[in-house]
Write a protein that holds these residues in place. Structure first.
Motif, PDB file in Angstrom:
ATOM      1  N   UNK A  23     -10.830  34.270  -8.158  1.00  0.00           N
ATOM      2  CA  UNK A  23     -10.780  35.557  -8.851  1.00  0.00           C
ATOM      3  C   UNK A  23     -10.221  36.649  -7.945  1.00  0.00           C
ATOM      4  N   UNK A  24     -10.636  36.659  -6.666  1.00  0.00           N
ATOM      5  CA  UNK A  24     -10.088  37.635  -5.724  1.00  0.00           C
ATOM      6  C   UNK A  24      -8.582  37.463  -5.583  1.00  0.00           C
ATOM      7  N   UNK A  25      -8.136  36.212  -5.514  1.00  0.00           N
ATOM      8  CA  UNK A  25      -6.693  35.958  -5.409  1.00  0.00           C
ATOM      9  C   UNK A  25      -5.966  36.451  -6.650  1.00  0.00           C
ATOM     10  N   UNK A  26      -6.560  36.251  -7.837  1.00  0.00           N
ATOM     11  CA  UNK A  26      -5.947  36.747  -9.058  1.00  0.00           C
ATOM     12  C   UNK A  26      -5.859  38.259  -9.082  1.00  0.00           C
ATOM     13  N   UNK A  27      -6.925  38.914  -8.632  1.00  0.00           N
ATOM     14  CA  UNK A  27      -6.902  40.386  -8.597  1.00  0.00           C
ATOM     15  C   UNK A  27      -5.834  40.894  -7.641  1.00  0.00           C
ATOM     16  N   UNK A  28      -5.657  40.190  -6.522  1.00  0.00           N
ATOM     17  CA  UNK A  28      -4.611  40.592  -5.588  1.00  0.00           C
ATOM     18  C   UNK A  28      -3.226  40.434  -6.195  1.00  0.00           C
ATOM     19  N   UNK A  70     -13.812  37.549  -1.742  1.00  0.00           N
ATOM     20  CA  UNK A  70     -13.928  36.125  -1.991  1.00  0.00           C
ATOM     21  C   UNK A  70     -15.205  35.518  -1.459  1.00  0.00           C
ATOM     22  N   UNK A  71     -15.486  35.749  -0.184  1.00  0.00           N
ATOM     23  CA  UNK A  71     -16.699  35.211   0.439  1.00  0.00           C
ATOM     24  C   UNK A  71     -17.011  35.997   1.693  1.00  0.00           C
ATOM     25  N   UNK A  72     -18.289  36.073   2.005  1.00  0.00           N
ATOM     26  CA  UNK A  72     -18.719  36.694   3.258  1.00  0.00           C
ATOM     27  C   UNK A  72     -18.948  35.662   4.347  1.00  0.00           C
ATOM     28  N   UNK A  73     -18.529  34.420   4.132  1.00  0.00           N
ATOM     29  CA  UNK A  73     -18.790  33.373   5.096  1.00  0.00           C
ATOM     30  C   UNK A  73     -19.948  32.499   4.635  1.00  0.00           C
ATOM     31  N   UNK A  74     -20.580  31.818   5.595  1.00  0.00           N
ATOM     32  CA  UNK A  74     -21.645  30.878   5.251  1.00  0.00           C
ATOM     33  C   UNK A  74     -22.815  31.028   6.215  1.00  0.00           C
ATOM     34  N   UNK A 119      -9.949  34.509 -14.539  1.00  0.00           N
ATOM     35  CA  UNK A 119     -10.776  33.877 -15.560  1.00  0.00           C
ATOM     36  C   UNK A 119     -10.233  34.134 -16.970  1.00  0.00           C
ATOM     37  N   UNK A 120      -9.473  35.194 -17.114  1.00  0.00           N
ATOM     38  CA  UNK A 120      -8.837  35.456 -18.410  1.00  0.00           C
ATOM     39  C   UNK A 120      -7.536  34.678 -18.571  1.00  0.00           C
ATOM     40  N   UNK A 121      -6.952  34.263 -17.436  1.00  0.00           N
ATOM     41  CA  UNK A 121      -5.682  33.525 -17.486  1.00  0.00           C
ATOM     42  C   UNK A 121      -5.745  32.342 -16.517  1.00  0.00           C
ATOM     43  N   UNK A 122      -6.634  31.379 -16.762  1.00  0.00           N
ATOM     44  CA  UNK A 122      -6.761  30.257 -15.820  1.00  0.00           C
ATOM     45  C   UNK A 122      -5.503  29.412 -15.711  1.00  0.00           C
ATOM     46  N   UNK A 123      -4.633  29.456 -16.712  1.00  0.00           N
ATOM     47  CA  UNK A 123      -3.405  28.667 -16.648  1.00  0.00           C
ATOM     48  C   UNK A 123      -2.475  29.140 -15.536  1.00  0.00           C
ATOM     49  N   UNK A 124      -2.716  30.330 -15.008  1.00  0.00           N
ATOM     50  CA  UNK A 124      -1.868  30.857 -13.938  1.00  0.00           C
ATOM     51  C   UNK A 124      -2.407  30.488 -12.550  1.00  0.00           C
ATOM     52  N   UNK A 125      -3.149  29.389 -12.509  1.00  0.00           N
ATOM     53  CA  UNK A 125      -3.751  28.993 -11.233  1.00  0.00           C
ATOM     54  C   UNK A 125      -2.720  28.713 -10.131  1.00  0.00           C
ATOM     55  N   UNK A 126      -1.495  28.232 -10.449  1.00  0.00           N
ATOM     56  CA  UNK A 126      -0.541  28.042  -9.343  1.00  0.00           C
ATOM     57  C   UNK A 126      -0.235  29.332  -8.583  1.00  0.00           C
TER      58      UNK A 126
END
Length: 534
Positions: free
Chosen positions: A272-277, A333-337, A283-290
Motif C-alpha cells: 500500500x505504501x508503494x502504491x501511495x508513492x 510500510x514497516x517500522x522493522x521487527x 487495494x483499490x487497484x490490485x491489478x496494478x501490482x507490477x
C-alpha cells in the motif's frame, strides 16, 4: 503523495519569509550556535576539573570525551564562521577521532588494570603471602586458600538459615564451595527469587572469574543453575545464582501465529505504501501490482537484510532468537521487527554484536540504495520530490546536495525510485537505533554503558518523542509502540561486568550519531546556506 506518506511538515515550518527575515533568522542561529559551542567548552572544562581528582584514569576518560566531541565542535564551529567542510573532510575527522578514541580506551584499560593489581597487592591476604615468600617458607604441600565463613541472612535468629534460602541444602553448600580468594570472596548470602545473591569481593578479571565459577558450578551441579556476575545498586560486583527454569522460553504456538499475521500485514502495508508513492491506492487497484512490486521489494530487502544479519551473528554465538514480529505501518510500510532472545546472553559483547548486526546490514543496504539512486537521478526520473523535503534529514540532504548540486534549488526535484526506497530504509534503521528499551539502539547503549545509563537514555528518548509528537504524529505513534511493547531493558547477560572493547564502543557511538543525522532536520537558514530548497 510522497509528502503525505514519508514525513509530516506543518505549514508553519515552511519558510516563506522576506530577505530581512532570513537575515534575522541566520543571525539568531549564529548566536545559538556560538552559545552551544560555549556550553560544550564549559562542559569539557568542568569535566577536566573533576577528572583531575581521579588522576591518570580520570584524565584518560576525559580525553576520550574530548576526542569524541572534537569533530562535531570543529564542524559546527567552522560552519558558524562560514567555512564549509566537504564530506571527505568530515569522514576523515571521524576516522581520526575514532582511532584516537580506541587508542585512549586501550590506555585507559591498561591503567585501570595496573590500579587493580596495586590494590590487590595491598590487601591483608597479599601482604601475608608476601611475608611468607620473603621468609623462604616452603611447606611440603600448598596450603588451602584462606576462607571466611559465609554469612547467611535470615529473617529470624531462631530460624534455620538453610530453610530460608530457596535452594536445597546440598545445592547451597555446593554453590558456596565454588568461591575462593582468587575468584570471588563471598561473605554474605541473601535469598533472591528462586535462587540467591552472594555478596563479596571480586578478586580477578570479571571474564575469567565468571568462566571459572560457571565451570565449577556446572561440574558440581550440572546445568540446573545459572551464574550471573552483575553490579548491585551500589555499583559493587555480586553473584546471582538462579535455577535454569528461569531461562528464556521458546516462542509458543500463539506467538508464532502472531508473527505470521504481522508478517502478512507488513507485506500488505508495504504494498500500500508503494502504491501511495506511485499515486494510487493499491487495494483499490490490485491489478496494478507490477507497478508497486519494485518499490515494495526494495523495502523488503532492507527488512530482510536486517533479519538475516541478526540471525547469522546470533547463530555464531549459539543464541536462539524468536520469530520476527514485524511492525506494520501505513506511513513507511514497516517500522522493522521485534526479535526476542530465547537464550541467555553470555556477555554484553554478544548483546552488542547481535543488535548492531541487523542495523548495520539494513543501514548499509539502504544507504547504498540512496547513493545509487542519487547518481541515477536525472530530469524526467520517475519521482518528483519537493526540494523542501531534503531539509527533513541532515544526512540525506547533505548527500543529495553533494550529488545533485543546484538541482535542489528547484521547487521539484526529479529522483530515481531508489532514492525513495533508500530514504525509507534509512528512516526504518534510524527509528530502531533510538536508544530506548529493547530497541536495537537501547540494546547497544545497554551493552556499551550498562543498565543505568540505558534506563536514563530511555527516559530521555521518551521526552524527545513527546516533544516531537507536537508537530509530527509519527513520533507519537512510535512513542506508544515503545511504551507498550519495548519499554523494558533487555535482561542482564551472564557476565554483566565485562564491557565491550573500545572498537565496538566507537562503532556504537557512530551508529547513534548517524541515527541523529538521519532524523534531525536542517533548519531553514542552514538549508538556505547550503542551497537546499527555495
Amino acid at each position: 503523495m510522497f509528502a503525505a506518506t514519508l514525513f509530516y511538515i506543518p505549514p508553519n515550518l515552511i519558510l516563506l519569509a522576506p530577505a530581512t527575515g532570513m537575515e534575522t533568522m541566520m543571525t539568531s542561529e549564529n548566536t545559538a550556535t556560538i552559545v552551544l559551542l560555549l556550553v560544550a567548552v564549559g562542559i569539557l572544562g568542568r569535566g577536566f576539573y573533576r577528572a583531575k581528582q581521579e588522576g591518570k584514569l580520570g584524565i584518560l576518560a576525559w580525553l576520550q570525551s574530548v576526542v569524541l566531541m572534537t569533530p562535531w565542535l570543529l564542524f559546527f564551529g567552522l560552519f558558524s564562521a562560514g567555512i564549509y567542510l566537504n564530506l571527505v573532510a568530515v569522514l576523515l575527522m571521524l576516522a581520526v577521532s575514532t582511532g584516537l578514541y580506541i587508542y585512549l580506551g586501550r590506555e585507559l584499560r591498561s591503567a585501570a588494570g595496573d590500579r587493580v593489581l596495586r590494590s590487590r597487592a595491598d590487601t591483608p591476604d597479599a601482604r601475608e603471602q608476601k611475608s611468607v615468600n620473603d621468609g623462604n617458607l616452603a611447606p611440603e604441600s600448598p596450603p588451602d586458600p584462606p576462607t571466611q565463613p559465609v554469612k547467611t541472612v535470615t529473617s529470624s535468629p531462631n530460624t534455620n538459615p538453610l530453610e530460608i534460602i530457596p535452594v536445597p541444602a546440598e545445592d547451597l553448600k555446593a554453590i558456596q564451595g565454588i568461591f575462593g580468594i582468587d575468584t570471588f570472596f563471598a561473605t554474605e548470602t541473601i535469598p533472591y527469587q528462586d535462587g540467591l545473591i552472594l555478596k563479596g569481593n571480586l578478586r580477578g578479571d570479571p571474564e575469567q572469574v565468571h568462566s571459572r565459577l560457571s565451570a565449577s558450578l556446572q561440574a558440581r551441579l550440572g546445568s540446573r543453575y545459572r551464574l550471573f556476575l552483575v553490579e548491585n545498586q551500589d555499583d559493587k560486583p555480586v553473584v546471582i545464582v538462579l535455577p535454569s527454569d528461569n531461562d528464556p522460553q521458546p516462542s509458543t504456538l500463539s506467538q508464532k501465529i502472531l508473527a505470521v499475521v504481522l508478517l502478512v500485514a507488513t507485506i500488505a502495508t508495504t504494498l500500500e505504501t508503494s502504491g501511495l508513492l506511485r499515486g494510487f491506492d493499491f487495494f483499490s487497484s490490485p491489478a496494478r501490482y507490477p507497478e508497486v512490486l519494485p518499490i515494495a521489494a526494495g523495502i523488503w530487502a532492507v527488512l530482510g537484510s536486517r533479519e538475516i544479519a541478526r540471525r547469522v551473528v546470533a547463530n555464531r554465538y549459539q543464541i536462539n532468537l524468536s520469530w520476527p514480529f514485524f511492525i506494520p505501518t501505513w506511513q513507511i510500510g514497516s517500522f522493522g521487527a521485534i526479535d526476542r532472545f530465547e537464550s541467555l546472553l553470555p556477555n554484553r559483547k554478544v548483546l552488542f554484536d547481535i543488535s548492531m548486526a541487523g542495523e548495520a546490514a539494513g543501514g548499509i543496504v539502504a544507504l547504498l540504495m540512496l547513493a545509487v539512486g542519487l547518481l541515477l537521478s536525472h530530469p524526467g526520473s520517475l519521482f518528483q520530490i519537493p526540494a523542501e523535503f531534503f531539509k527533513g534529514s541532515v544526512l540525506v540532504g547533505t548527500l543529495a546536495k553533494v550529488v545533485l548540486g543546484s538541482a535542489l534549488q528547484q521547487q521539484l526535484v526529479d529522483v530515481h525510485p531508489l532514492v525513495v526506497i533508500g530514504w525509507l530504509g534509512l528512516v526504518i534503521t534510524a527509528i530502531n537505533l533510538m536508544p530506548a528499551g529493547q530497541l536495537d539502539g537501547g540494546r547497544i547503549v545497554q551493552a556499551i554503558y550498562g543498565r543505568k545509563t540505558a534506563n536514563r537514555a530511555t527516559l530521555v528518548t521518551f521526552g524527545v518523542l513527546a516533544i516531537a509528537s507536537l508537530v509530527n504524529p509519527l513520533a507519537l505513534y512510535w512513542a506508544l509502540v515503545i511504551l507498550i511493547l519495548q519499554r523494558n531493558l533487555e535482561r542482564p547477560s551472564l557476565n554483566e561486568l565485562t564491557e565491550p572493547d573500545d572498537a565496538r564502543a566507537a562503532l556504537g557511538l557512530l551508529a547513534l550519531f548517524l541515527m541523529i543525522a538521519i532524523l534531525l532536520p536542517w533548519t531553514p537558514a542552514l538549508a538556505g546556506r547550503l542551497g537546499i530548497g527555495n
